[in-house]
Design a protein around this motif. Structure first.
Motif, PDB file in Angstrom:
ATOM      1  N   TYR A   1      35.554  36.597  31.665  1.00 22.76           N
ATOM      2  CA  TYR A   1      36.756  36.520  32.489  1.00 22.76           C
ATOM      3  C   TYR A   1      36.641  37.303  33.796  1.00 22.76           C
ATOM      4  O   TYR A   1      36.870  36.766  34.878  1.00 22.76           O
ATOM      5  N   LEU A   2      36.306  38.595  33.742  1.00 19.63           N
ATOM      6  CA  LEU A   2      36.235  39.392  34.966  1.00 19.63           C
ATOM      7  C   LEU A   2      35.088  38.945  35.862  1.00 19.63           C
ATOM      8  O   LEU A   2      35.193  38.983  37.083  1.00 19.63           O
ATOM      9  N   GLN A   3      34.015  38.510  35.269  1.00 17.86           N
ATOM     10  CA  GLN A   3      32.905  37.957  36.051  1.00 17.86           C
ATOM     11  C   GLN A   3      33.394  36.715  36.804  1.00 17.86           C
ATOM     12  O   GLN A   3      33.104  36.532  37.984  1.00 17.86           O
ATOM     13  N   PHE A   4      34.146  35.865  36.120  1.00 18.48           N
ATOM     14  CA  PHE A   4      34.737  34.687  36.745  1.00 18.48           C
ATOM     15  C   PHE A   4      35.661  35.078  37.898  1.00 18.48           C
ATOM     16  O   PHE A   4      35.576  34.526  38.992  1.00 18.48           O
ATOM     17  N   LEU A   5      36.537  36.062  37.660  1.00 18.36           N
ATOM     18  CA  LEU A   5      37.478  36.454  38.705  1.00 18.36           C
ATOM     19  C   LEU A   5      36.755  36.986  39.937  1.00 18.36           C
ATOM     20  O   LEU A   5      37.107  36.652  41.066  1.00 18.36           O
ATOM     21  N   ARG A   6      35.745  37.814  39.707  1.00 14.31           N
ATOM     22  CA  ARG A   6      34.991  38.363  40.848  1.00 14.31           C
ATOM     23  C   ARG A   6      34.304  37.242  41.637  1.00 14.31           C
ATOM     24  O   ARG A   6      34.290  37.257  42.861  1.00 14.31           O
ATOM     25  N   LYS A   7      33.765  36.286  40.921  1.00 15.20           N
ATOM     26  CA  LYS A   7      33.102  35.157  41.584  1.00 15.20           C
ATOM     27  C   LYS A   7      34.143  34.253  42.257  1.00 15.20           C
ATOM     28  O   LYS A   7      33.918  33.733  43.341  1.00 15.20           O
ATOM     29  N   PHE A   8      35.279  34.102  41.623  1.00 14.87           N
ATOM     30  CA  PHE A   8      36.362  33.274  42.153  1.00 14.87           C
ATOM     31  C   PHE A   8      36.866  33.834  43.487  1.00 14.87           C
ATOM     32  O   PHE A   8      37.069  33.094  44.439  1.00 14.87           O
ATOM     33  N   VAL A   9      37.068  35.151  43.568  1.00 13.61           N
ATOM     34  CA  VAL A   9      37.627  35.749  44.785  1.00 13.61           C
ATOM     35  C   VAL A   9      36.577  36.018  45.853  1.00 13.61           C
ATOM     36  O   VAL A   9      36.920  36.180  47.017  1.00 13.61           O
ATOM     37  N   ASP A  10      35.300  36.064  45.455  1.00 12.89           N
ATOM     38  CA  ASP A  10      34.248  36.389  46.423  1.00 12.89           C
ATOM     39  C   ASP A  10      32.952  35.671  46.070  1.00 12.89           C
ATOM     40  O   ASP A  10      31.966  36.294  45.686  1.00 12.89           O
ATOM     41  N   PRO A  11      32.932  34.339  46.219  1.00  6.93           N
ATOM     42  CA  PRO A  11      31.763  33.572  45.790  1.00  6.93           C
ATOM     43  C   PRO A  11      30.481  33.907  46.552  1.00  6.93           C
ATOM     44  O   PRO A  11      29.393  33.763  46.025  1.00  6.93           O
ATOM     45  N   ASP A  12      30.605  34.393  47.784  1.00  4.56           N
ATOM     46  CA  ASP A  12      29.406  34.684  48.569  1.00  4.56           C
ATOM     47  C   ASP A  12      29.160  36.178  48.787  1.00  4.56           C
ATOM     48  O   ASP A  12      28.364  36.569  49.639  1.00  4.56           O
ATOM     49  N   ASN A  13      29.858  37.019  48.026  1.00  5.24           N
ATOM     50  CA  ASN A  13      29.691  38.480  48.113  1.00  5.24           C
ATOM     51  C   ASN A  13      29.858  39.017  49.526  1.00  5.24           C
ATOM     52  O   ASN A  13      29.110  39.884  49.968  1.00  5.24           O
ATOM     53  N   SER A  14      30.856  38.531  50.232  1.00  4.28           N
ATOM     54  CA  SER A  14      31.079  38.954  51.611  1.00  4.28           C
ATOM     55  C   SER A  14      32.206  39.985  51.747  1.00  4.28           C
ATOM     56  O   SER A  14      32.408  40.534  52.824  1.00  4.28           O
ATOM     57  N   LYS A  15      32.917  40.258  50.665  1.00  7.05           N
ATOM     58  CA  LYS A  15      34.060  41.167  50.723  1.00  7.05           C
ATOM     59  C   LYS A  15      33.671  42.566  50.262  1.00  7.05           C
ATOM     60  O   LYS A  15      32.685  42.750  49.555  1.00  7.05           O
ATOM     61  N   THR A  16      34.491  43.529  50.644  1.00  6.19           N
ATOM     62  CA  THR A  16      34.262  44.899  50.186  1.00  6.19           C
ATOM     63  C   THR A  16      34.730  45.020  48.732  1.00  6.19           C
ATOM     64  O   THR A  16      35.488  44.164  48.235  1.00  6.19           O
ATOM     65  N   GLU A  17      34.323  46.078  48.080  1.00  9.62           N
ATOM     66  CA  GLU A  17      34.747  46.331  46.704  1.00  9.62           C
ATOM     67  C   GLU A  17      36.278  46.442  46.628  1.00  9.62           C
ATOM     68  O   GLU A  17      36.908  45.947  45.702  1.00  9.62           O
ATOM     69  N   PHE A  18      36.876  47.080  47.634  1.00 14.51           N
ATOM     70  CA  PHE A  18      38.329  47.211  47.703  1.00 14.51           C
ATOM     71  C   PHE A  18      38.999  45.841  47.794  1.00 14.51           C
ATOM     72  O   PHE A  18      39.943  45.548  47.058  1.00 14.51           O
ATOM     73  N   GLU A  19      38.521  44.991  48.679  1.00 15.31           N
ATOM     74  CA  GLU A  19      39.098  43.649  48.837  1.00 15.31           C
ATOM     75  C   GLU A  19      38.991  42.853  47.541  1.00 15.31           C
ATOM     76  O   GLU A  19      39.948  42.188  47.137  1.00 15.31           O
ATOM     77  N   ARG A  20      37.841  42.931  46.887  1.00 15.00           N
ATOM     78  CA  ARG A  20      37.666  42.230  45.603  1.00 15.00           C
ATOM     79  C   ARG A  20      38.638  42.769  44.559  1.00 15.00           C
ATOM     80  O   ARG A  20      39.253  42.002  43.826  1.00 15.00           O
ATOM     81  N   ALA A  21      38.778  44.091  44.501  1.00 13.20           N
ATOM     82  CA  ALA A  21      39.673  44.702  43.507  1.00 13.20           C
ATOM     83  C   ALA A  21      41.116  44.252  43.708  1.00 13.20           C
ATOM     84  O   ALA A  21      41.815  43.942  42.734  1.00 13.20           O
ATOM     85  N   VAL A  22      41.558  44.181  44.948  1.00 16.83           N
ATOM     86  CA  VAL A  22      42.932  43.750  45.234  1.00 16.83           C
ATOM     87  C   VAL A  22      43.127  42.297  44.815  1.00 16.83           C
ATOM     88  O   VAL A  22      44.107  41.958  44.131  1.00 16.83           O
ATOM     89  N   GLU A  23      42.209  41.444  45.181  1.00 14.58           N
ATOM     90  CA  GLU A  23      42.354  40.022  44.861  1.00 14.58           C
ATOM     91  C   GLU A  23      42.256  39.771  43.354  1.00 14.58           C
ATOM     92  O   GLU A  23      42.995  38.942  42.819  1.00 14.58           O
TER      93      GLU A  23
END
Length: 144
Positions: free
Chosen positions: A30-52
């Motif tokens: 689930y969390l792996q999916f969410l991280r990939k869902f919100v940032d598929p190309d790893n372009s966001k900061t850790e903070f941005e990913r956490a918020v989304e």
């Protein structure tokens, strides 16, 4: 309520669509999916990913609570221009009739609350005039 697989998210329908990197497998964690869902190309900061991720977890919890797909439209509107300011506004506007906090607490998901994000990323909020107050309030809410 801790989801284990991607297909347990109300956002799962994205798995049915082709993406640049192919569709997500339904058995993805689930969390792996969410991280990939919100940032598929790893372009966001850790903070941005956490918020989304927090917003999506919140929407999934609300959907279970409401027994229908629910999106956090007002919350997303707050975050539209600036994540830190939007989160601070949400925390400042906390009130007894706020259902979201209660839903996250009921499902043991306060790790995904905006209060926890403020505590995890204090440097993102240092520019706010009430930074110290926000930290104190968040600490009190999370630990009570």
């Amino acid at each position: 309520m801790r989801y284990k697989h991607a297909n347990q998210s109300t956002h799962y329908k994205v798995l049915l669509r082709e993406r640049k990197d192919g569709p997500f497998p339904g058995e993805m964690e689930y969390l792996q999916f969410l991280r990939k869902f919100v940032d598929p190309d790893n372009s966001k900061t850790e903070f941005e990913r956490a918020v989304e991720v927090a917003v999506i977890v919140y929407e999934d919890a609300l959907s279970i609570h409401n027994k229908r797909t629910t999106r956090a439209t007002r919350t997303r509107r707050l975050l539209f221009c600036d994540f830190a300011e939007g989160i601070a506004v949400a925390v400042r506007n906390f009130h007894k009739n706020q259902i979201g906090w209660d839903v996250l607490k009921k499902f043991n998901l306060l790790d995904y609350s905006f209060e926890q994000i403020i505590l995890d990323y204090p440097e993102e909020f240092q520019h706010l005039d009430d930074h110290a107050w926000l930290m104190d309030v968040c600490e009190a809410r999370i630990h009570n």
